[in-house]
Scaffold this motif. Structure first.
Motif, PDB file in Angstrom:
ATOM      1  N   THR A 142       1.126  -1.499  -0.027  1.00 10.91           N
ATOM      2  CA  THR A 142      -0.183   0.177   0.092  1.00 10.91           C
ATOM      3  C   THR A 142       0.938   1.224  -0.284  1.00 10.91           C
ATOM      4  O   THR A 142       1.937   1.467   0.225  1.00 10.91           O
ATOM      5  N   PRO A 143       0.302   2.415  -0.347  1.00 10.51           N
ATOM      6  CA  PRO A 143       1.820   3.407  -0.590  1.00 10.51           C
ATOM      7  C   PRO A 143       1.931   3.498   0.577  1.00 10.51           C
ATOM      8  O   PRO A 143       3.325   4.210   0.816  1.00 10.51           O
ATOM      9  N   SER A 144       1.518   3.083   1.962  1.00  4.93           N
ATOM     10  CA  SER A 144       1.746   3.828   2.674  1.00  4.93           C
ATOM     11  C   SER A 144       2.636   3.040   3.528  1.00  4.93           C
ATOM     12  O   SER A 144       3.918   3.082   4.249  1.00  4.93           O
ATOM     13  N   GLN A 145       3.257   1.736   2.677  1.00  8.10           N
ATOM     14  CA  GLN A 145       4.037   0.868   3.353  1.00  8.10           C
ATOM     15  C   GLN A 145       4.791   0.292   2.205  1.00  8.10           C
ATOM     16  O   GLN A 145       5.671  -0.968   2.445  1.00  8.10           O
ATOM     17  N   GLN A 146       4.840   1.142   1.034  1.00  7.36           N
ATOM     18  CA  GLN A 146       5.495   1.184   0.373  1.00  7.36           C
ATOM     19  C   GLN A 146       7.325   0.397   0.006  1.00  7.36           C
ATOM     20  O   GLN A 146       7.953   1.411   0.630  1.00  7.36           O
ATOM     21  N   GLU A 147       7.874  -0.480  -0.052  1.00  6.49           N
ATOM     22  CA  GLU A 147       8.896  -0.617  -0.107  1.00  6.49           C
ATOM     23  C   GLU A 147      10.007  -0.469  -0.704  1.00  6.49           C
ATOM     24  O   GLU A 147      11.331  -0.373  -0.876  1.00  6.49           O
ATOM     25  N   MET A 148       9.332  -0.781  -2.403  1.00 11.05           N
ATOM     26  CA  MET A 148      10.208  -0.443  -3.645  1.00 11.05           C
ATOM     27  C   MET A 148       8.687   0.376  -4.603  1.00 11.05           C
ATOM     28  O   MET A 148       8.031  -0.212  -4.264  1.00 11.05           O
ATOM     29  N   SER A 149       9.126   1.377  -5.198  1.00 12.32           N
ATOM     30  CA  SER A 149       9.079   1.489  -6.214  1.00 12.32           C
ATOM     31  C   SER A 149       8.536   0.765  -7.440  1.00 12.32           C
ATOM     32  O   SER A 149       9.203   0.504  -7.305  1.00 12.32           O
ATOM     33  N   ARG A 150       7.460   1.182  -8.742  1.00 10.66           N
ATOM     34  CA  ARG A 150       7.670   0.432  -9.001  1.00 10.66           C
ATOM     35  C   ARG A 150       8.364   0.694 -10.303  1.00 10.66           C
ATOM     36  O   ARG A 150       8.362   0.006 -11.026  1.00 10.66           O
ATOM     37  N   GLU A 151       8.943   1.938 -10.528  1.00  7.23           N
ATOM     38  CA  GLU A 151       9.540   2.032 -11.419  1.00  7.23           C
ATOM     39  C   GLU A 151      11.595   1.602 -10.741  1.00  7.23           C
ATOM     40  O   GLU A 151      12.152   1.117 -11.577  1.00  7.23           O
ATOM     41  N   GLU A 171       8.441  -7.313 -21.882  1.00  5.70           N
ATOM     42  CA  GLU A 171       7.085  -8.600 -21.372  1.00  5.70           C
ATOM     43  C   GLU A 171       6.937  -8.392 -20.071  1.00  5.70           C
ATOM     44  O   GLU A 171       6.110  -7.887 -19.578  1.00  5.70           O
ATOM     45  N   ILE A 172       8.600  -8.511 -19.315  1.00  9.05           N
ATOM     46  CA  ILE A 172       8.204  -8.086 -17.343  1.00  9.05           C
ATOM     47  C   ILE A 172       8.290  -6.640 -17.785  1.00  9.05           C
ATOM     48  O   ILE A 172       7.063  -6.979 -16.261  1.00  9.05           O
ATOM     49  N   THR A 173       8.843  -5.870 -18.046  1.00 10.59           N
ATOM     50  CA  THR A 173       8.320  -4.709 -17.894  1.00 10.59           C
ATOM     51  C   THR A 173       6.965  -4.608 -18.107  1.00 10.59           C
ATOM     52  O   THR A 173       5.902  -3.636 -17.465  1.00 10.59           O
ATOM     53  N   GLU A 174       6.497  -4.278 -19.553  1.00  9.95           N
ATOM     54  CA  GLU A 174       5.233  -4.547 -19.408  1.00  9.95           C
ATOM     55  C   GLU A 174       4.074  -4.524 -18.704  1.00  9.95           C
ATOM     56  O   GLU A 174       2.888  -4.542 -17.566  1.00  9.95           O
ATOM     57  N   TYR A 175       4.591  -6.589 -17.941  1.00 11.40           N
ATOM     58  CA  TYR A 175       3.308  -6.892 -17.100  1.00 11.40           C
ATOM     59  C   TYR A 175       3.741  -5.932 -15.803  1.00 11.40           C
ATOM     60  O   TYR A 175       2.608  -6.074 -15.225  1.00 11.40           O
ATOM     61  N   VAL A 176       4.821  -5.606 -15.486  1.00 12.41           N
ATOM     62  CA  VAL A 176       4.493  -5.115 -14.194  1.00 12.41           C
ATOM     63  C   VAL A 176       4.063  -3.945 -14.188  1.00 12.41           C
ATOM     64  O   VAL A 176       3.426  -3.737 -12.907  1.00 12.41           O
ATOM     65  N   ARG A 177       3.550  -3.392 -14.887  1.00 14.56           N
ATOM     66  CA  ARG A 177       3.332  -1.757 -15.264  1.00 14.56           C
ATOM     67  C   ARG A 177       2.183  -2.304 -15.235  1.00 14.56           C
ATOM     68  O   ARG A 177       1.186  -1.271 -15.265  1.00 14.56           O
ATOM     69  N   THR A 178       1.247  -3.437 -15.251  1.00 20.33           N
ATOM     70  CA  THR A 178       0.421  -3.707 -15.832  1.00 20.33           C
ATOM     71  C   THR A 178      -0.891  -3.214 -14.212  1.00 20.33           C
ATOM     72  O   THR A 178      -1.846  -3.979 -14.063  1.00 20.33           O
ATOM     73  N   LEU A 179       0.347  -3.984 -13.603  1.00 21.04           N
ATOM     74  CA  LEU A 179      -0.255  -4.615 -11.989  1.00 21.04           C
ATOM     75  C   LEU A 179      -0.513  -3.275 -10.695  1.00 21.04           C
ATOM     76  O   LEU A 179       0.158  -2.680 -10.722  1.00 21.04           O
TER      77      LEU A 179
END
Length: 351
Positions: A211-220, A238-246
């Protein structure tokens, strides 16, 4: 002889998961080590050490500083800030090849320093200031993207080489086409022994539950980590685009991540193949059957290609031209799906 054999076998490169070895301790038998090295090299003891033993950490740290400064100076000479995000703006293969050569040296020294087990806190801080961890990952990512594209050009022979966006590249200069042919990309320097497919799947699962309050690592940050490792080079997009869909805050188990990623890849592959079929006047089913047959046997059959093109009713000359056009699009897709395995007979269309 036995001591040298022990060192050699420990340090032998195996694959991307073992690009080096660890010799934990030989200081307790320093005299025997010196004697063995001298005997093995056939030269004086001090000269033998220069040949066989690496420099001490402070020397390598200074070499890293010098290599990083050369990289920064080069990027500035191209009118760019010395930042990873500026690298895609390099113009022409001369500049891209120069970046590959210069950052490879930076990475080689950084990898060498990773092997020192007795670095002081001050030395670790000095290394971090020279090449911050986030910058190092970002530079490795753009290195792999640039090297992958240059290697694709390197694998082709003859004729003008199209640029990244389709334009014809400039005539060869200091780092032009001839230099590209000579480049050794040394992808093993960019493969971490600590990061593998299971690790990344677990990391993606943990990311999805944040959740935004407990973020350990950003998407980027997650994407940058993935793109910095050579083991994922063939499926970076493929793996980059998949992560962006989550979506964050919707926890997935590791098995759900694996299944979701596989479905994402299957859908992407099907869409790519459908686009090729449509462009060349073939049915999706016929082209899919043709590709499946190749991947099932890992053998390219020219007669099956002839059968695939038969419904188009072409003359032999027209059919040959269409076959070459089709295979020009299919070869990259087949190689990607082969995942490093060799497809027998496909090399006839790789030139």
């Amino acid at each position: 002889h036995g001591l040298i054999q022990a060192f050699s076998r420990t340090n032998r490169v195996l694959n991307a998961a073992k690009p080096y070895g660890h010799i934990l301790d030989f200081r307790g038998q320093q005299g025997k080590v010196d004697e063995a090295i001298t005997m093995f090299s056939g030269v004086r003891a001090e000269q033998a050490k220069e040949i066989w033993l690496v420099d001490k950490a402070p020397v390598v740290i200074e070499q890293l500083k010098a290599a990083k400064k050369e990289l920064d100076d080069f990027l500035q000479s191209q009118g760019l800030d010395p930042r990873p995000e500026a690298v895609p703006n390099l113009k022409g293969d001369d500049a891209r090849a120069a970046f590959v050569k210069q950052f490879k040296e930076v990475q080689r020294l950084a990898t060498q320093l990773d092997q020192y087990t007795d670095l002081t806190d001050e030395q670790k801080q000095e290394i971090e200031q020279t090449l911050p961890r986030d910058d190092a990952r970002a530079f490795r990512g753009v290195y792999l993207e640039t090297a992958k594209r240059l290697k694709a050009k390197q694998d082709k022979t003859g004729g003008d080489t199209p640029g990244f966006d389709g334009q014809v590249c400039e005539p060869p200069g200091e780092y032009g086409s001839d230099a590209i042919d000579q480049l050794d990309f040394e992808f093993v320097l960019f493969a971490s022994a600590d990061i593998d497919y299971d690790y990344i799947m677990n990391l993606i699962a943990r990311f999805s539950g944040q959740t935004p309050s407990q973020q350990e690592m950003s998407r980027e940050q997650l994407i940058r980590l993935i793109r910095s490792d050579a083991k994922f080079m063939d499926e970076l997009d493929e793996i980059t685009e998949y992560v962006r869909t989550l979506e964050t805050g919707q926890p997935l188990t590791e098995d759900e991540v694996r299944g979701g990623y596989q479905r994402f890849k299957d859908q992407r592959h099907a869409a790519e193949l459908a686009a090729v079929a449509d462009k060349h006047g073939l049915t999706n089913e016929a082209l899919q059957t043709f590709v499946d047959a190749i991947l099932d046997r890992m053998i390219f059959d020219g007669e099956q290609l002839t059968d695939l093109m038969e419904p188009l009713g072409l003359s032999w000359r027209e059919r040959r031209e269409k076959e070459l056009e089709l295979m020009d699009k299919l070869v990259p897709l087949l190689k990607k799906r082969a995942a490093g395995r060799t497809i027998s007979g496909l090399n006839a269309y790789e030139q």
